[in-house]
Design an enzyme around this catalytic site. Sequence first.
Site, PDB file in Angstrom:
ATOM      1  N   GLY A 129       0.840  -1.184   0.000  1.00 18.71           N
ATOM      2  CA  GLY A 129       0.000   0.000   0.000  1.00 18.71           C
ATOM      3  C   GLY A 129       0.874   1.232   0.000  1.00 18.71           C
ATOM      4  O   GLY A 129       2.047   1.177   0.398  1.00 18.71           O
ATOM      5  N   GLN A 154       3.389   9.938   1.048  1.00 15.61           N
ATOM      6  CA  GLN A 154       4.657   9.202   1.073  1.00 15.61           C
ATOM      7  C   GLN A 154       5.527   9.489  -0.157  1.00 15.61           C
ATOM      8  O   GLN A 154       6.705   9.166  -0.171  1.00 15.61           O
ATOM      9  CB  GLN A 154       4.407   7.693   1.192  1.00 15.61           C
ATOM     10  CG  GLN A 154       3.800   7.303   2.532  1.00 15.61           C
ATOM     11  CD  GLN A 154       3.603   5.803   2.617  1.00 15.61           C
ATOM     12  OE1 GLN A 154       2.615   5.269   2.148  1.00 15.61           O
ATOM     13  NE2 GLN A 154       4.558   5.109   3.201  1.00 15.61           N
ATOM     14  N   CYS A 185       6.239   0.170   7.851  1.00 19.94           N
ATOM     15  CA  CYS A 185       5.861   1.273   6.962  1.00 19.94           C
ATOM     16  C   CYS A 185       7.067   1.646   6.112  1.00 19.94           C
ATOM     17  O   CYS A 185       8.181   1.756   6.627  1.00 19.94           O
ATOM     18  CB  CYS A 185       5.422   2.471   7.797  1.00 19.94           C
ATOM     19  SG  CYS A 185       4.951   3.899   6.802  1.00 19.94           S
ATOM     20  N   LEU A 186       6.813   1.866   4.826  1.00 25.27           N
ATOM     21  CA  LEU A 186       7.902   2.233   3.916  1.00 25.27           C
ATOM     22  C   LEU A 186       8.541   3.561   4.316  1.00 25.27           C
ATOM     23  O   LEU A 186       9.692   3.820   3.966  1.00 25.27           O
ATOM     24  CB  LEU A 186       7.376   2.323   2.477  1.00 25.27           C
ATOM     25  CG  LEU A 186       6.885   0.999   1.877  1.00 25.27           C
ATOM     26  CD1 LEU A 186       6.124   1.262   0.587  1.00 25.27           C
ATOM     27  CD2 LEU A 186       8.041   0.045   1.640  1.00 25.27           C
ATOM     28  N   HIS A 230      -4.206   1.742   7.716  1.00 25.49           N
ATOM     29  CA  HIS A 230      -2.845   2.307   7.756  1.00 25.49           C
ATOM     30  C   HIS A 230      -2.711   3.435   6.725  1.00 25.49           C
ATOM     31  O   HIS A 230      -2.182   4.511   7.036  1.00 25.49           O
ATOM     32  CB  HIS A 230      -1.848   1.169   7.491  1.00 25.49           C
ATOM     33  CG  HIS A 230      -0.410   1.577   7.474  1.00 25.49           C
ATOM     34  ND1 HIS A 230       0.518   1.130   8.396  1.00 25.49           N
ATOM     35  CD2 HIS A 230       0.281   2.384   6.615  1.00 25.49           C
ATOM     36  CE1 HIS A 230       1.702   1.662   8.103  1.00 25.49           C
ATOM     37  NE2 HIS A 230       1.589   2.415   7.034  1.00 25.49           N
ATOM     38  N   GLU A 231      -3.216   3.186   5.499  1.00 25.90           N
ATOM     39  CA  GLU A 231      -3.057   4.199   4.439  1.00 25.90           C
ATOM     40  C   GLU A 231      -3.912   5.441   4.717  1.00 25.90           C
ATOM     41  O   GLU A 231      -3.465   6.565   4.467  1.00 25.90           O
ATOM     42  CB  GLU A 231      -3.407   3.611   3.067  1.00 25.90           C
ATOM     43  CG  GLU A 231      -2.569   2.421   2.630  1.00 25.90           C
ATOM     44  CD  GLU A 231      -1.079   2.594   2.789  1.00 25.90           C
ATOM     45  OE1 GLU A 231      -0.585   3.735   2.775  1.00 25.90           O
ATOM     46  OE2 GLU A 231      -0.392   1.563   2.956  1.00 25.90           O
ATOM     47  N   HIS A 254      -2.258   7.722   7.015  1.00 29.33           N
ATOM     48  CA  HIS A 254      -1.238   8.567   6.373  1.00 29.33           C
ATOM     49  C   HIS A 254      -1.846   9.878   5.880  1.00 29.33           C
ATOM     50  O   HIS A 254      -1.186  10.923   5.914  1.00 29.33           O
ATOM     51  CB  HIS A 254      -0.608   7.848   5.178  1.00 29.33           C
ATOM     52  CG  HIS A 254       0.572   6.978   5.514  1.00 29.33           C
ATOM     53  ND1 HIS A 254       1.710   7.472   6.110  1.00 29.33           N
ATOM     54  CD2 HIS A 254       0.799   5.655   5.315  1.00 29.33           C
ATOM     55  CE1 HIS A 254       2.584   6.474   6.265  1.00 29.33           C
ATOM     56  NE2 HIS A 254       2.056   5.362   5.794  1.00 29.33           N
TER      57      HIS A 254
END
Length: 174
Positions: free
Chosen positions: A46, A51, A102-103, A144-145, A148
């Site tokens: 995702g 990001q 998380c990236l 999670h997304e 963000h």
Amino acid sequence: MTIRPIVTVPNPVLRRKARPVTAFDKRLQILIDDMIETMRAAPGVGLAAPQVSVSERVIVVEYYESEEAEAAEDQTRKKVWVVINPEIVKASPETVMGVEGCLSIPNVVGEVERHQTVHLKGLSRRGQPLRLKATGWLARIFQHEIDHLNGVLFTDRATRVWLPESQAKQEDRV
Ligand code: NI
């Protein structure tokens, strides 16, 4: 399509509340295609627009199309979701703990409680209304997304975080 750089903490764009998308133009389509390519290259399951330094309410997710495909780990049955201006309209009272990464927060994982099931509404990449229901790990990815987009990181919600001895499973990273 272009792979865009993924920003990491403490970049302030990750803490900003992203603005709603109002124009479903060429620029948005390029952003979405770039986000999908960037997510795949990372690799992750995702990605949210902040990001890649774009403070707008756009998320992309690529995961198993069903819980059956997930249980079978059938790589041929994956699906891409693109949701613009996503909103959680209903969340199950049942929650589940899981270990997330998380990236944008390299080399950290944490245990986070999430709703087992969520119902979302939003818009497609062409601006058409859409609704979807997600359960289990897919529901976790969407939560999670969407966090963000509100400047919230999983480490804000985690009951504990730690540095994994080995790299977190790549498919856990969002
Ligand atoms: Ni993330």
